[in-house]
Design a protein around this motif. Structure first.
Motif, mmCIF file in Angstrom:
data_model
loop_
_atom_site.group_PDB
_atom_site.id
_atom_site.type_symbol
_atom_site.label_atom_id
_atom_site.label_comp_id
_atom_site.label_asym_id
_atom_site.label_seq_id
_atom_site.Cartn_x
_atom_site.Cartn_y
_atom_site.Cartn_z
ATOM 1 N N THR A 60 2.212 -11.426 -43.712
ATOM 2 C CA THR A 60 1.436 -10.780 -44.488
ATOM 3 C C THR A 60 0.675 -11.512 -45.804
ATOM 4 O O THR A 60 1.349 -12.463 -46.007
ATOM 5 C CB THR A 60 2.009 -9.242 -45.146
ATOM 6 N N HIS A 61 -0.323 -10.941 -46.106
ATOM 7 C CA HIS A 61 -1.120 -11.862 -47.449
ATOM 8 C C HIS A 61 -0.863 -10.979 -48.612
ATOM 9 O O HIS A 61 -1.082 -9.802 -48.607
ATOM 10 C CB HIS A 61 -2.388 -12.202 -47.143
ATOM 11 N N GLN A 105 -7.967 -12.945 -45.426
ATOM 12 C CA GLN A 105 -6.629 -13.026 -45.238
ATOM 13 C C GLN A 105 -6.251 -11.389 -45.097
ATOM 14 O O GLN A 105 -5.459 -11.034 -44.184
ATOM 15 C CB GLN A 105 -5.938 -13.838 -46.111
ATOM 16 N N LEU A 106 -6.969 -10.767 -45.877
ATOM 17 C CA LEU A 106 -6.431 -9.349 -45.812
ATOM 18 C C LEU A 106 -7.109 -8.590 -44.641
ATOM 19 O O LEU A 106 -6.572 -7.592 -44.033
ATOM 20 C CB LEU A 106 -7.275 -8.646 -47.252
ATOM 21 N N VAL A 161 -2.346 -13.028 -39.906
ATOM 22 C CA VAL A 161 -2.425 -13.703 -41.216
ATOM 23 C C VAL A 161 -1.957 -15.249 -40.900
ATOM 24 O O VAL A 161 -1.046 -15.475 -40.265
ATOM 25 C CB VAL A 161 -1.621 -13.151 -42.364
ATOM 26 N N GLN A 203 -8.396 -3.625 -50.928
ATOM 27 C CA GLN A 203 -6.981 -3.936 -50.892
ATOM 28 C C GLN A 203 -6.157 -3.247 -51.739
ATOM 29 O O GLN A 203 -6.357 -2.605 -52.845
ATOM 30 C CB GLN A 203 -7.030 -5.496 -51.680
ATOM 31 N N GLN A 246 6.269 -10.784 -38.373
ATOM 32 C CA GLN A 246 4.997 -10.786 -38.950
ATOM 33 C C GLN A 246 4.538 -11.280 -40.105
ATOM 34 O O GLN A 246 5.638 -11.957 -40.764
ATOM 35 C CB GLN A 246 4.648 -9.057 -39.407
ATOM 36 N N THR A 257 -4.479 -9.080 -42.269
ATOM 37 C CA THR A 257 -3.287 -8.254 -42.137
ATOM 38 C C THR A 257 -3.519 -6.939 -41.412
ATOM 39 O O THR A 257 -2.698 -6.430 -40.748
ATOM 40 C CB THR A 257 -3.042 -7.664 -43.695
#
Length: 452
Positions: free
Chosen positions: A270-271, A213-214, A222, A30, A268, A217
């Motif tokens: 994102t996390h 969650q990553l 997400v 990450q 979009q 992305t």
């Protein structure tokens, strides 16, 4: 026949391993979040409340202290306790605190309906020329505590600093993970089990779910959560224009459903894993099962979006596969239960036909396969333990971390009864729910469990 039946659970296991490997790799790789300037945005916190007198004052006061430029909208969903009175008292002395009142029969229709009421009242509050692309709505649970630097992280260039981003979800942690006596009315053994249950929820949310969650992305899928959910107001407007309201009324997974609508609408999500919101972990198994049954039923309700996701130009191929995998998790759990029952019946038939000695000999001969399946089934959970220790509990030993990982494997089995209960509720036409009771509550004035 047995080999044919084994194909399905093996296929499900392979899908799980592939997903786990992607989530673990995404977690370990990450990127660090580059912060932005919160002053570039206007912030509005939506706090849904139903019988929350035990926690609401501390939550609202903390939000006003840590984010003085923001507005707090506490939504009283016709509480039976002093929730509305407490919020009204705070609002009388602070123009940035707002009480959204709801009354039956138009109240207690689900969290989504409560959030829609706050959205309507926010629209009435804003001036006509407001730049709605600069206005961000954040949903915080009534017991939620947002990290003081959270706004800087979610408005960085990879988040709301990009005009393509309509929603941001942040990490979730269990605040009471170090509470030595989560059940003060019980003895040592019950408290030890309760501490472990809270610890496993913290592992699930702050490591395993973050990895998931990553991974999303990368696939463009997400999911938004019910706590620590940030959305750009103009994105909510687009959903409301298409669906009549941002949050769908009656949905049991209104947060994830909102994210689907946001992506389908062209934004979009994102996390951001470098900041967090904390909440209470549940120390009681029954409350946990109640909560997870609601989530599983919400997942099953979202299956109806599968055709729209597949046909949407806003979902790439990987995003479609990941979303469908998420949709059908409860179905996979139920299918696994059915297959286990069928396999047991098939073994019983083999014993009846071949005799106990021959049947046991066949089973014994398959022990290398059984060990291999156990390793690949349990290993992924165990391997989350050292990662969790590194990031959340560095004072604990590696052995303890590995034992936590083993316990996480056992903990995951709660998904099977939760999925079965969810399907049963759907067959019976049950769609109502009540909030999960707070740990600080000794008694509750209204129902505090999912209706059976």
């Amino acid at each position: 026949m047995t080999l044919v039946l084994l194909f399905f659970p093996v296929a499900l296991l392979l899908c799980f391993l592939l997903y786990w490997a992607g989530a673990r790799l995404s977690y370990l790789r990450q990127p660090k979040t580059v912060p932005g300037d919160p002053r570039d945005f206007d912030w509005h916190f939506f706090v849904p409340c139903r019988d929350e007198e035990a926690v609401v004052e501390a939550t609202v006061t903390r939000l006003r202290r840590d984010f003085p430029a923001g507005h707090v909208w506490a939504i009283d969903d016709d509480s039976d306790d002093r929730t509305a009175e407490i919020v009204a008292g705070l609002a009388a002395y602070d123009g940035h605190v707002h009480l959204v009142r709801r009354q039956r029969p138009n109240a207690r229709l689900g969290k989504g309906a409560a959030l829609n009421a706050a959205y309507d009242q926010l629209n009435q509050f804003l001036p006509g020329g407001a730049d709605r692309a600069r206005i961000v709505v954040c949903v915080i649970d009534a017991d939620g505590q947002l990290a003081p630097q959270a706004l800087a992280h979610v408005c960085g260039p990879a988040a709301f600093g990009s005009s393509d981003i309509g929603g941001v979800q942040i990490n979730v942690r269990m605040r009471n993970v170090d509470d030595r006596r989560p059940l003060p009315e019980h003895g040592r053994l019950r408290n030890a089990l309760a501490r472990l249950l809270v610890r496993l929820q913290d592992m699930e949310f702050s490591v395993s779910n973050v990895g998931m969650q990553l991974l999303r992305t990368r696939t463009g899928s997400v999911g938004l959560g019910g706590n620590g959910q940030f959305t750009r107001l103009i994105a909510l407007d687009r959903i409301a224009e298409a669906e009549r309201r941002p949050w769908q009324r009656g949905a049991l997974l209104e947060d994830y459903e909102l994210g689907l609508h946001m992506i389908l609408g062209g934004y979009q999500i994102t996390h951001v894993a470098d900041t967090w919101v904390s909440q209470e972990g549940l120390p009681r198994t029954r409350r946990l099962l109640t909560q997870r049954t609601r989530w599983a039923q919400g997942n099953l309700q979202c299956v109806r979006y599968a055709p729209r996701v597949i046909a949407s130009r806003h979902f790439c191929g990987r995003g479609v596969l990941e979303t469908l995998y998420t949709f059908f998790q409860p179905v996979a759990h139920l299918l696994t239960l059915v297959l286990c029952a069928v396999l047991c019946a098939a073994h019983g038939a083999d014993i009846a036909d071949d005799g106990v000695r021959d049947a046991l000999g066949t089973i014994t001969a398959a022990w290398p396969l059984a060990i291999a399946l156990a390793v690949v089934s349990i290993g992924p959970f165990v391997l989350w333990g050292p990662i969790y220790r590194r990031d959340r509990a560095p004072d604990r030993s590696l052995l303890v971390a590995l034992l936590w990982g083993l316990a996480l494997w056992l903990y995951a089995y709660h998904l099977f009864p939760a999925s079965a209960r969810a399907l049963g509720r759907m067959f019976r036409g049950r769609g109502g729910w009540a909030k999960t009771r707070r740990n600080a509550e000794v008694v509750t004035a209204g129902p505090a469990a999912l209706e059976s």
